[in-house]
Scaffold this active site. Structure first.
Site, PDB file in Angstrom:
ATOM      1  N   ARG A  77      42.554  27.394 -25.610  1.00 25.85           N
ATOM      2  CA  ARG A  77      41.053  27.557 -25.683  1.00 25.85           C
ATOM      3  C   ARG A  77      40.761  29.310 -25.573  1.00 25.85           C
ATOM      4  O   ARG A  77      40.164  29.657 -25.955  1.00 25.85           O
ATOM      5  CB  ARG A  77      40.409  26.904 -24.398  1.00 25.85           C
ATOM      6  N   ARG A 114      30.920  20.965  -6.415  1.00 24.90           N
ATOM      7  CA  ARG A 114      32.415  21.230  -6.419  1.00 24.90           C
ATOM      8  C   ARG A 114      32.851  21.362  -4.985  1.00 24.90           C
ATOM      9  O   ARG A 114      33.986  21.728  -4.826  1.00 24.90           O
ATOM     10  CB  ARG A 114      32.670  22.760  -7.062  1.00 24.90           C
ATOM     11  N   ARG A 127      37.771  33.220 -23.021  1.00 21.87           N
ATOM     12  CA  ARG A 127      37.116  33.312 -21.881  1.00 21.87           C
ATOM     13  C   ARG A 127      38.000  34.156 -20.865  1.00 21.87           C
ATOM     14  O   ARG A 127      39.292  34.236 -20.874  1.00 21.87           O
ATOM     15  CB  ARG A 127      37.184  31.678 -21.228  1.00 21.87           C
ATOM     16  N   LYS A 165      35.881  18.061 -19.499  1.00 24.35           N
ATOM     17  CA  LYS A 165      34.695  18.011 -19.279  1.00 24.35           C
ATOM     18  C   LYS A 165      33.405  18.443 -20.186  1.00 24.35           C
ATOM     19  O   LYS A 165      32.609  17.848 -20.096  1.00 24.35           O
ATOM     20  CB  LYS A 165      34.202  18.512 -17.593  1.00 24.35           C
ATOM     21  N   ARG A 203      42.671  28.495 -10.642  1.00 26.09           N
ATOM     22  CA  ARG A 203      41.633  27.685 -10.537  1.00 26.09           C
ATOM     23  C   ARG A 203      41.785  26.451 -10.208  1.00 26.09           C
ATOM     24  O   ARG A 203      41.326  25.479  -9.721  1.00 26.09           O
ATOM     25  CB  ARG A 203      40.886  27.645 -11.933  1.00 26.09           C
TER      26      ARG A 203
HETATM   27  P1  AMP Z   1      33.340  25.636 -15.470  1.00 23.72           P
HETATM   28  O1  AMP Z   1      33.022  26.113 -16.706  1.00 23.72           O
HETATM   29  O2  AMP Z   1      32.994  24.387 -14.969  1.00 23.72           O
HETATM   30  O3  AMP Z   1      35.128  25.578 -15.444  1.00 23.72           O
HETATM   31  O4  AMP Z   1      33.196  26.869 -14.403  1.00 23.72           O
HETATM   32  C1  AMP Z   1      33.608  28.345 -14.600  1.00 23.72           C
HETATM   33  C2  AMP Z   1      33.468  29.042 -13.299  1.00 23.72           C
HETATM   34  O5  AMP Z   1      31.889  29.092 -12.863  1.00 23.72           O
HETATM   35  C3  AMP Z   1      34.006  28.312 -12.162  1.00 23.72           C
HETATM   36  O6  AMP Z   1      35.659  28.755 -12.121  1.00 23.72           O
HETATM   37  C4  AMP Z   1      33.189  29.090 -10.941  1.00 23.72           C
HETATM   38  O7  AMP Z   1      33.635  30.711 -10.895  1.00 23.72           O
HETATM   39  C5  AMP Z   1      32.076  29.012 -11.378  1.00 23.72           C
HETATM   40  N1  AMP Z   1      31.535  27.810 -11.024  1.00 23.72           N
HETATM   41  C6  AMP Z   1      30.995  26.851 -11.921  1.00 23.72           C
HETATM   42  N2  AMP Z   1      30.485  25.685 -11.412  1.00 23.72           N
HETATM   43  C7  AMP Z   1      30.702  25.952  -9.908  1.00 23.72           C
HETATM   44  C8  AMP Z   1      30.095  25.524  -8.783  1.00 23.72           C
HETATM   45  N3  AMP Z   1      29.620  24.127  -8.814  1.00 23.72           N
HETATM   46  N4  AMP Z   1      30.501  26.238  -7.667  1.00 23.72           N
HETATM   47  C9  AMP Z   1      30.866  27.148  -7.554  1.00 23.72           C
HETATM   48  N5  AMP Z   1      31.400  28.110  -8.670  1.00 23.72           N
HETATM   49  C10 AMP Z   1      31.215  27.559  -9.828  1.00 23.72           C
END
Ligand code: AMP
Length: 195
Positions: free
Chosen positions: A130, A91, A136, A16, A147
């Protein structure tokens, strides 16, 4: 073209973030990633960052109230007024409802929801790779699997919600980056959304 409002949905590791950056350029809209916003706050040790740091490290979702408020502020910044690509938001069903409220309050609506699909073993492999490159905190195998299950439980159901509105275009996330981009652009063109 301005005015395009897109969401990007897919499991962790589907690509994404990579696609969001390219699509933002292609459609001349800002890519807004809640994950990036949270990570930047963690890095800079802001009050928000301190609040969410351990949540991110565990692979849990940040509470809806916090996440919704951040997105509402961001969507009101000048560059997002005439279009945006949201990567990783909404989400949860609560976030869907809040986004609906934010958009309709401004007389706006979504144009499409791009679902990027990918096989679980492939995405776990990608995320572990990654982890070596980006370091990360949430890219350990245990957290990655968590996740994935949070995604399946809380986010996958949104696909039905948006399908019922006829907004979803589904694209296979396997293959070279530019191939996946081309698939997305073609699928959006089929829906009448031009770059
Ligand atoms: P991502 O980079 O989109 O994989 O997001 C990394 C982390 O940020 C996720 O595992 C959540 O802990 C938090 N996060 C990102 N977007 C959201 C969202 N829309 N709602 C809740 N937590 C989020």
């Amino acid at each position: 073209m301005t005015g395009t409002r897109l969401l990007l949905i897919g499991p962790p590791g589907a690509g994404k973030g990579t696609q969001a950056a390219i699509l933002a350029d292609t459609y001349s809209i800002p890519a807004i990633s809640t994950g990036d916003i949270f990570r930047a706050n963690v890095k800079n040790e802001t009050p928000l960052g301190l609040e969410v740091k351990s949540i991110l490290a565990r692979g849990e979702y940040v509470p809806d109230s916090l996440t919704n408020a951040i997105v509402e502020d961001r969507l009101h910044e000048a560059d997002a007024v005439s279009g945006f690509l949201l990567d990783g938001y909404p989400r949860t069903i609560d976030q869907v409802n809040e986004l609906d409220r934010m958009l309709s309050a401004d007389g706006k609506a979504l144009d499409a929801v791009v679902l990027i699909t990918a096989d679980t073993d492939v995405v776990v492999g990608r995320l572990l790779k990654r982890a070596e490159i980006e370091g990360r905190a949430d890219d350990t195998e245990e957290v990655i699997r968590h996740r994935m299950s949070v995604y399946e439980e809380q986010t996958a159901p949104l696909i039905n919600t948006y399908s019922a509105r006829d907004l979803v275009v589904t694209v296979d996330g396997l293959g070279a980056v530019e191939e996946v981009t081309a698939r997305i652009v073609a699928a959006l063109a089929d829906k009448g959304i031009q770059a």
